[in-house]
Scaffold this motif. Structure first.
Motif, PDB file in Angstrom:
ATOM      1  N   ALA A   1       0.844  -1.194   0.000  1.00 19.54           N
ATOM      2  CA  ALA A   1       0.000   0.000   0.000  1.00 19.54           C
ATOM      3  C   ALA A   1       0.881   1.246   0.000  1.00 19.54           C
ATOM      4  N   PRO A   2       0.540   2.252  -0.806  1.00 21.20           N
ATOM      5  CA  PRO A   2       1.347   3.468  -0.838  1.00 21.20           C
ATOM      6  C   PRO A   2       1.147   4.292   0.435  1.00 21.20           C
ATOM      7  N   ASP A   3       2.148   5.093   0.746  1.00 19.55           N
ATOM      8  CA  ASP A   3       2.077   5.989   1.895  1.00 19.55           C
ATOM      9  C   ASP A   3       1.098   7.106   1.555  1.00 19.55           C
ATOM     10  N   PRO A   4       0.084   7.347   2.391  1.00 22.04           N
ATOM     11  CA  PRO A   4      -0.906   8.376   2.057  1.00 22.04           C
ATOM     12  C   PRO A   4      -0.372   9.796   2.161  1.00 22.04           C
ATOM     13  N   ARG A   5       0.743   9.990   2.834  1.00 24.57           N
ATOM     14  CA  ARG A   5       1.329  11.324   2.947  1.00 24.57           C
ATOM     15  C   ARG A   5       2.156  11.619   1.703  1.00 24.57           C
ATOM     16  N   PRO A   6       1.941  12.777   1.077  1.00 24.07           N
ATOM     17  CA  PRO A   6       2.707  13.072  -0.141  1.00 24.07           C
ATOM     18  C   PRO A   6       4.187  13.275   0.166  1.00 24.07           C
ATOM     19  N   THR A   7       5.033  12.804  -0.725  1.00 19.19           N
ATOM     20  CA  THR A   7       6.469  12.984  -0.569  1.00 19.19           C
ATOM     21  C   THR A   7       6.861  14.364  -1.076  1.00 19.19           C
ATOM     22  N   ILE A   8       8.083  14.751  -0.816  1.00 17.07           N
ATOM     23  CA  ILE A   8       8.562  16.048  -1.267  1.00 17.07           C
ATOM     24  C   ILE A   8       8.602  16.099  -2.800  1.00 17.07           C
ATOM     25  N   ALA A   9       8.861  14.965  -3.436  1.00 21.79           N
ATOM     26  CA  ALA A   9       8.871  14.932  -4.907  1.00 21.79           C
ATOM     27  C   ALA A   9       7.475  15.211  -5.467  1.00 21.79           C
ATOM     28  N   VAL A  10       6.456  14.665  -4.829  1.00 18.41           N
ATOM     29  CA  VAL A  10       5.076  14.906  -5.274  1.00 18.41           C
ATOM     30  C   VAL A  10       4.726  16.379  -5.122  1.00 18.41           C
ATOM     31  N   GLU A  11       5.127  16.987  -4.001  1.00 19.96           N
ATOM     32  CA  GLU A  11       4.862  18.411  -3.801  1.00 19.96           C
ATOM     33  C   GLU A  11       5.616  19.259  -4.822  1.00 19.96           C
ATOM     34  N   GLY A  12       6.847  18.862  -5.161  1.00 24.25           N
ATOM     35  CA  GLY A  12       7.595  19.571  -6.188  1.00 24.25           C
ATOM     36  C   GLY A  12       6.911  19.473  -7.541  1.00 24.25           C
ATOM     37  N   GLU A  13       6.412  18.308  -7.867  1.00 24.54           N
ATOM     38  CA  GLU A  13       5.697  18.125  -9.138  1.00 24.54           C
ATOM     39  C   GLU A  13       4.414  18.945  -9.165  1.00 24.54           C
ATOM     40  N   ARG A  14       3.716  18.992  -8.041  1.00 24.95           N
ATOM     41  CA  ARG A  14       2.473  19.768  -7.963  1.00 24.95           C
ATOM     42  C   ARG A  14       2.765  21.261  -8.160  1.00 24.95           C
ATOM     43  N   LEU A  15       3.806  21.771  -7.501  1.00 17.20           N
ATOM     44  CA  LEU A  15       4.160  23.184  -7.678  1.00 17.20           C
ATOM     45  C   LEU A  15       4.587  23.455  -9.115  1.00 17.20           C
ATOM     46  N   ALA A  16       5.383  22.570  -9.696  1.00 15.21           N
ATOM     47  CA  ALA A  16       5.825  22.754 -11.089  1.00 15.21           C
ATOM     48  C   ALA A  16       4.616  22.792 -12.029  1.00 15.21           C
ATOM     49  N   ALA A  17       3.657  21.913 -11.817  1.00 17.46           N
ATOM     50  CA  ALA A  17       2.458  21.900 -12.664  1.00 17.46           C
ATOM     51  C   ALA A  17       1.671  23.200 -12.523  1.00 17.46           C
ATOM     52  N   ARG A  18       1.564  23.700 -11.304  1.00 14.09           N
ATOM     53  CA  ARG A  18       0.836  24.951 -11.088  1.00 14.09           C
ATOM     54  C   ARG A  18       1.594  26.135 -11.700  1.00 14.09           C
ATOM     55  N   LEU A  19       2.918  26.112 -11.667  1.00 14.82           N
ATOM     56  CA  LEU A  19       3.688  27.182 -12.314  1.00 14.82           C
ATOM     57  C   LEU A  19       3.504  27.140 -13.826  1.00 14.82           C
ATOM     58  N   ILE A  20       3.445  25.946 -14.393  1.00 16.04           N
ATOM     59  CA  ILE A  20       3.195  25.818 -15.839  1.00 16.04           C
ATOM     60  C   ILE A  20       1.806  26.364 -16.173  1.00 16.04           C
ATOM     61  N   MET A  21       0.827  26.079 -15.315  1.00 14.11           N
ATOM     62  CA  MET A  21      -0.519  26.622 -15.526  1.00 14.11           C
ATOM     63  C   MET A  21      -0.500  28.149 -15.455  1.00 14.11           C
ATOM     64  N   ALA A  22       0.291  28.717 -14.536  1.00 16.36           N
ATOM     65  CA  ALA A  22       0.392  30.169 -14.415  1.00 16.36           C
ATOM     66  C   ALA A  22       1.015  30.765 -15.675  1.00 16.36           C
ATOM     67  N   ARG A  23       2.031  30.100 -16.192  1.00 24.18           N
ATOM     68  CA  ARG A  23       2.665  30.573 -17.435  1.00 24.18           C
ATOM     69  C   ARG A  23       1.655  30.545 -18.584  1.00 24.18           C
ATOM     70  N   ASP A  24       0.905  29.446 -18.677  1.00 29.19           N
ATOM     71  CA  ASP A  24      -0.123  29.343 -19.723  1.00 29.19           C
ATOM     72  C   ASP A  24      -1.187  30.431 -19.565  1.00 29.19           C
TER      73      ASP A  24
END
Length: 154
Positions: free
Chosen positions: A43-66
């Motif tokens: 079973a995966p750990d339900p707490r997000p890892t730092i990599a997941v948070e980095g990916e989420r921020l990167a995706a939101r920055l790409i959305m801001a650029r768009d």
């Protein structure tokens, strides 16, 4: 007269067996324990890892650029130790964005190591920036280059 079965044996020749033996019960409990252990370990750990948070921020920055390109206005991302928010410039003042670019807080244990402001102009370009996220002695960097391209680095 004693009843005879179809194969010719007496129905009372063997006593009926009722219940399970202790060995059978132990085998079933062991199999269930092994299966439960396999499920818990996979079973995966339900707490997000730092990599997941980095990916989420990167995706939101790409959305801001768009948003900056498609809306033909500047969009800023303000990142600090508590979270991040997005603003757009309407020609006179900066206004907070809502919807998919609304403000967000970091999950427990995650923080940015410095305050950053990344501004995407209407062409999508930006000043280069590095946002370093930290959690439990692990970190990930979200990088924005001069062309507004967003990337992750461990």
């Amino acid at each position: 007269m004693m009843p005879i079965s179809a194969i010719g044996a007496s129905s009372r020749s063997k006593p009926l067996r009722q219940g399970f033996t202790l060995v059978e019960l132990l085998v079933v409990i062991t199999v269930i324990g092994v299966a439960a252990t396999a499920v818990v370990l996979s079973a995966p750990d339900p707490r997000p890892t730092i990599a997941v948070e980095g990916e989420r921020l990167a995706a939101r920055l790409i959305m801001a650029r768009d948003e900056a390109i498609l809306g033909n206005h500047s969009v800023a991302a303000i990142i600090d130790a508590r979270g991040y928010a997005f603003q757009s410039f309407d020609g006179a003042e900066w206004q907070s964005l809502t919807g998919s670019l609304k403000a967000a807080s970091w999950p427990e244990g995650v923080s940015a190591d410095q305050v950053s402001r990344v501004v995407f102009d209407p062409t999508g370009a930006s000043e280069p920036a590095e946002i370093r996220l930290v959690k439990d002695n692990r970190s990930v960097s979200v990088n924005v280059d001069g062309a507004g391209e967003v990337s992750l680095a461990p």
